[in-house]
Design an enzyme around this catalytic site. Structure first.
Site, PDB file in Angstrom:
ATOM      1  N   HIS A   1      -1.666  50.564  -3.779  1.00 44.77           N
ATOM      2  CA  HIS A   1      -1.054  50.609  -2.445  1.00 44.77           C
ATOM      3  C   HIS A   1      -0.057  51.759  -2.316  1.00 44.77           C
ATOM      4  O   HIS A   1       0.771  51.763  -1.413  1.00 44.77           O
ATOM      5  CB  HIS A   1      -0.371  49.279  -2.114  1.00 44.77           C
ATOM      6  CG  HIS A   1      -1.222  48.087  -2.389  1.00 44.77           C
ATOM      7  ND1 HIS A   1      -1.112  47.345  -3.547  1.00 44.77           N
ATOM      8  CD2 HIS A   1      -2.225  47.528  -1.668  1.00 44.77           C
ATOM      9  CE1 HIS A   1      -2.012  46.376  -3.536  1.00 44.77           C
ATOM     10  NE2 HIS A   1      -2.693  46.459  -2.418  1.00 44.77           N
TER      11      HIS A   1
HETATM   12  S1  FES Z   1       1.559  49.417  -4.917  1.00 46.56           S
HETATM   13 FE1  FES Z   1       0.578  47.512  -4.733  1.00 46.56          FE
HETATM   14  S2  FES Z   1       0.127  46.984  -6.793  1.00 46.56           S
HETATM   15 FE2  FES Z   1       1.110  48.884  -6.933  1.00 46.56          FE
END
Ligand code: FES
Length: 172
Positions: A137
C-alpha cells in the site's frame, strides 16, 4: 516413660510404610518426564534467539535473517545513511523517534522486516527516503526504519538484540 510404652511398628506397619515409600518414588519418577517434557527442547531454544555474523555485510548492504518466523533486516549503514537518519527533524516524523534510540551502533540498524500497516515485507533501498518501500500500500520508511509516508502507523519494530562482540549480534 520407658521404652516399653512406645509402640513399636509391627510387620504390617512396616509393610504399609514400605508401600507408601515405593508409591512416592514411583510418583516422582512418573512426574519427572511429565515436567521435563514441558521444558522447551533444544531446537525451540535455538529458534528463540539467532546469532548474526556481521563480517560479510558491506556498507550499504541489507541482509534478511529469520527470527521466530519473522524476517529481520540487518543493515550496514553508510555514513550518508547515518547522517540522514540522525539529522531528520523529529517534528517531521509521523512516529517521532530519535535514531539514537533505535540503534546500538550507528553503522548497524536491526529492525523486524514487517510493515506495521498490514504486515507485508518492505523492499530495501526503495522509496523516497532510501530506506524501505512497502509494495502493498505504498508506505515508505527511512534509513532508520521510521515511517515517513503511507498508511503504516508506526516505525519498523526494533527487536531485542545485543552485540556479542564487535562482529556478531544475538537477536532475541
Ligand atoms: S503499506 Fe500496507 S502492508 Fe505495508
Amino acid at each position: 516413660m520407658s521404652d516399653d510404652t512406645i509402640a513399636q511398628p509391627n510387620r504390617r506397619d512396616i509393610l504399609y510404610i514400605a508401600t507408601g515409600a515405593m508409591a512416592t518414588v514411583a510418583a516422582a519418577g512418573a512426574a519427572w518426564p511429565l515436567l521435563d517434557q514441558m521444558n522447551p527442547d533444544a531446537s525451540t531454544l535455538a529458534l528463540a534467539s539467532t546469532e548474526v555474523d556481521l563480517t560479510a555485510i558491506v556498507p550499504g548492504q541489507i541482509i534478511t535473517v529469520k527470527w521466530r518466523g519473522k524476517p529481520v533486516f540487518v543493515r550496514h549503514r553508510t555514513p550518508a545513511e547515518i547522517s540522514e537518519a540522525e539529522n531528520t527533524p523529529l517534528a517531521s516524523l509521523p512516529d517521532p523517534e530519535a535514531d539514537s534510540k533505535r540503534v546500538k551502533k550507528p553503522e548497524w540498524l536491526v529492525v523486524i522486516g514487517v510493515c506495521t500497516h498490514l504486515g507485508c515485507i518492505p523492499l530495501g533501498h526503495e522509496g523516497e527516503y532510501d530506506g524501505w518501500f512497502c509494495p502493498c500500500h505504498g508506505s515508505t520508511y527511512d534509513t532508520s526504519g521510521r515511517i515517513r509516508s503511507g498508511p503504516a502507523p508506526t516505525n519498523l519494530e526494533v527487536p531485542n538484540y545485543v552485540f556479542v562482540n564487535d562482529t556478531k549480534i544475538k537477536i532475541g
